[in-house]
Design a protein around this motif. Structure first.
Motif, mmCIF file in Angstrom:
data_model
loop_
_atom_site.group_PDB
_atom_site.id
_atom_site.type_symbol
_atom_site.label_atom_id
_atom_site.label_comp_id
_atom_site.label_asym_id
_atom_site.label_seq_id
_atom_site.Cartn_x
_atom_site.Cartn_y
_atom_site.Cartn_z
ATOM 1 N N ALA A 273 5.415 -8.807 11.883
ATOM 2 C CA ALA A 273 5.209 -10.221 12.215
ATOM 3 C C ALA A 273 5.737 -11.103 11.096
ATOM 4 C CB ALA A 273 3.733 -10.486 12.449
ATOM 5 N N GLY A 274 6.413 -12.138 11.456
ATOM 6 C CA GLY A 274 7.033 -13.017 10.484
ATOM 7 C C GLY A 274 8.527 -13.067 10.707
ATOM 8 N N GLY A 275 9.089 -12.020 11.294
ATOM 9 C CA GLY A 275 10.476 -12.009 11.701
ATOM 10 C C GLY A 275 11.503 -12.069 10.587
ATOM 11 N N THR A 276 11.178 -11.595 9.397
ATOM 12 C CA THR A 276 12.156 -11.640 8.315
ATOM 13 C C THR A 276 13.289 -10.669 8.597
ATOM 14 O OG1 THR A 276 10.920 -9.998 7.069
ATOM 15 C CG2 THR A 276 10.474 -12.310 6.560
ATOM 16 N N PRO A 277 14.510 -11.038 8.273
ATOM 17 C CA PRO A 277 15.633 -10.138 8.506
ATOM 18 C C PRO A 277 15.576 -8.943 7.558
ATOM 19 C CG PRO A 277 16.361 -12.067 7.303
ATOM 20 C CD PRO A 277 14.924 -12.295 7.673
ATOM 21 N N THR A 278 16.149 -7.848 7.989
ATOM 22 C CA THR A 278 16.162 -6.641 7.176
ATOM 23 C C THR A 278 17.410 -6.628 6.309
ATOM 24 O OG1 THR A 278 15.044 -5.460 8.939
ATOM 25 C CG2 THR A 278 16.076 -4.137 7.251
ATOM 26 N N PRO A 279 17.246 -6.712 4.994
ATOM 27 C CA PRO A 279 18.421 -6.673 4.130
ATOM 28 C C PRO A 279 19.047 -5.281 4.128
ATOM 29 C CG PRO A 279 16.428 -7.209 2.892
ATOM 30 C CD PRO A 279 16.026 -6.931 4.284
ATOM 31 N N PRO A 280 20.352 -5.202 4.042
ATOM 32 C CA PRO A 280 21.023 -3.904 4.055
ATOM 33 C C PRO A 280 20.569 -2.989 2.931
ATOM 34 C CG PRO A 280 22.619 -5.685 4.268
ATOM 35 C CD PRO A 280 21.292 -6.311 4.003
ATOM 36 N N ARG A 281 20.254 -3.546 1.778
ATOM 37 C CA ARG A 281 19.827 -2.719 0.643
ATOM 38 C C ARG A 281 18.504 -2.006 0.932
ATOM 39 N NH1 ARG A 281 21.780 -3.053 -4.776
ATOM 40 N NH2 ARG A 281 20.328 -2.035 -6.163
ATOM 41 N N MET A 282 17.606 -2.674 1.621
ATOM 42 C CA MET A 282 16.329 -2.052 1.978
ATOM 43 C C MET A 282 16.552 -0.938 2.995
ATOM 44 S SD MET A 282 13.690 -5.244 2.122
ATOM 45 C CE MET A 282 12.217 -4.257 2.293
ATOM 46 N N ARG A 283 17.440 -1.181 3.958
ATOM 47 C CA ARG A 283 17.739 -0.142 4.942
ATOM 48 C C ARG A 283 18.362 1.074 4.260
ATOM 49 N NH1 ARG A 283 17.002 1.274 9.701
ATOM 50 N NH2 ARG A 283 16.383 -0.755 10.437
ATOM 51 N N GLN A 284 19.265 0.840 3.299
ATOM 52 C CA GLN A 284 19.892 1.949 2.572
ATOM 53 C C GLN A 284 18.854 2.743 1.786
ATOM 54 O OE1 GLN A 284 22.813 -0.032 0.186
ATOM 55 N NE2 GLN A 284 24.332 -0.110 1.831
ATOM 56 N N THR A 285 17.896 2.056 1.198
ATOM 57 C CA THR A 285 16.846 2.729 0.437
ATOM 58 C C THR A 285 15.985 3.592 1.348
ATOM 59 O OG1 THR A 285 16.816 0.930 -1.159
ATOM 60 C CG2 THR A 285 14.891 2.367 -1.116
ATOM 61 N N ALA A 286 15.618 3.067 2.498
ATOM 62 C CA ALA A 286 14.823 3.832 3.455
ATOM 63 C C ALA A 286 15.605 5.037 3.973
ATOM 64 C CB ALA A 286 14.389 2.936 4.612
ATOM 65 N N GLN A 287 16.907 4.855 4.201
ATOM 66 C CA GLN A 287 17.756 5.944 4.669
ATOM 67 C C GLN A 287 17.892 7.024 3.592
ATOM 68 O OE1 GLN A 287 22.168 5.467 5.375
ATOM 69 N NE2 GLN A 287 21.342 5.192 7.449
ATOM 70 N N ALA A 288 18.035 6.612 2.343
ATOM 71 C CA ALA A 288 18.131 7.573 1.235
ATOM 72 C C ALA A 288 16.831 8.365 1.095
ATOM 73 C CB ALA A 288 18.451 6.853 -0.063
ATOM 74 N N PHE A 289 15.703 7.701 1.323
ATOM 75 C CA PHE A 289 14.420 8.403 1.265
ATOM 76 C C PHE A 289 14.334 9.460 2.362
ATOM 77 C CE2 PHE A 289 9.953 8.849 2.493
ATOM 78 C CZ PHE A 289 9.419 9.291 1.281
ATOM 79 N N GLU A 290 14.762 9.097 3.565
ATOM 80 C CA GLU A 290 14.741 10.074 4.657
ATOM 81 C C GLU A 290 15.657 11.252 4.350
ATOM 82 O OE1 GLU A 290 15.651 10.668 9.392
ATOM 83 O OE2 GLU A 290 15.396 8.649 8.638
ATOM 84 N N ALA A 291 16.821 10.987 3.774
ATOM 85 C CA ALA A 291 17.742 12.062 3.422
ATOM 86 C C ALA A 291 17.118 12.997 2.393
ATOM 87 C CB ALA A 291 19.054 11.489 2.893
ATOM 88 N N GLN A 292 16.392 12.442 1.434
ATOM 89 C CA GLN A 292 15.740 13.264 0.419
ATOM 90 C C GLN A 292 14.653 14.146 1.041
ATOM 91 O OE1 GLN A 292 13.783 11.003 -2.643
ATOM 92 N NE2 GLN A 292 13.804 12.704 -4.068
ATOM 93 N N VAL A 293 13.864 13.569 1.935
ATOM 94 C CA VAL A 293 12.820 14.345 2.616
ATOM 95 C C VAL A 293 13.451 15.449 3.451
ATOM 96 C CG1 VAL A 293 11.020 14.231 4.392
ATOM 97 C CG2 VAL A 293 11.129 12.486 2.606
ATOM 98 N N LEU A 294 14.503 15.125 4.194
ATOM 99 C CA LEU A 294 15.182 16.130 5.010
ATOM 100 C C LEU A 294 15.732 17.274 4.158
ATOM 101 C CD1 LEU A 294 17.229 14.213 7.695
ATOM 102 C CD2 LEU A 294 15.617 16.050 8.086
ATOM 103 N N ALA A 295 16.332 16.950 3.026
ATOM 104 C CA ALA A 295 16.883 17.981 2.144
ATOM 105 C C ALA A 295 15.784 18.914 1.653
ATOM 106 C CB ALA A 295 17.609 17.340 0.964
ATOM 107 N N GLN A 296 14.635 18.348 1.322
ATOM 108 C CA GLN A 296 13.521 19.176 0.865
ATOM 109 C C GLN A 296 13.012 20.093 1.984
ATOM 110 O OE1 GLN A 296 12.199 19.449 -2.303
ATOM 111 N NE2 GLN A 296 14.047 18.304 -2.787
ATOM 112 N N LEU A 297 13.045 19.608 3.207
ATOM 113 C CA LEU A 297 12.606 20.426 4.337
ATOM 114 C C LEU A 297 13.629 21.503 4.708
ATOM 115 C CD1 LEU A 297 11.089 17.638 6.619
ATOM 116 C CD2 LEU A 297 9.838 19.407 5.368
#
Length: 106
Positions: A10-34
Motif C-alpha cells: 500500500a502506498g504505490g511506490t515504484p520499485t527501483p531497479p536496484r532493489m529488484r536486482q538485490t532481491a534477485q541476487a538474494f534468490e540466486a544465492q539461496v538457489l545456489a545453496q540449495l
C-alpha cells in the motif's frame, strides 16, 4: 508455475531497479545453496571430461551461474518478489521512498 503478486505494498511506490536486482541476487544465492548438495553427489569420473580436481574447483561457480540464470529468468523458487515487498515495506516504515533516497556509494 506459481505467480506471486508483485505489486508494491500500500502506498504505490515504484520499485527501483536496484532493489529488484538485490532481491534477485538474494534468490540466486539461496538457489545456489540449495543446488550445491545435488551437484556434490554427481560422479563425474566416467564423464567425457573425466571429472578430477579441476572440475571440482569450478563446480561451485557453475552452480552459481545456473542459480543466477534461474532467478533472472523467473524459473527459480520465486522468493525475490517476497523479498522485494518486504524491502519496500521496511522503507515505508522508515518514512523514505525509493526515489528520494540518496545513494551513499561512490
Amino acid at each position: 508455475m506459481i505467480t506471486l503478486n508483485t505489486a508494491p505494498p500500500a502506498g504505490g511506490t515504484p520499485t527501483p531497479p536496484r532493489m529488484r536486482q538485490t532481491a534477485q541476487a538474494f534468490e540466486a544465492q539461496v538457489l545456489a545453496q540449495l543446488m550445491q548438495p545435488a551437484f556434490d553427489t554427481v560422479d563425474t569420473s566416467k564423464s567425457a571430461f573425466g571429472g578430477g580436481s579441476a572440475e571440482a574447483q569450478w563446480r561451485p561457480m557453475m552452480v552459481e551461474a545456473f542459480a543466477a540464470g534461474a532467478a533472472r529468468s523467473g524459473q527459480g523458487i520465486r522468493i525475490q518478489d517476497m523479498v522485494l515487498r518486504h524491502m519496500l515495506r521496511l522503507q515505508e516504515q522508515a518514512g523514505t521512498t525509493p526515489t528520494t533516497q540518496q545513494e551513499n556509494r561512490p
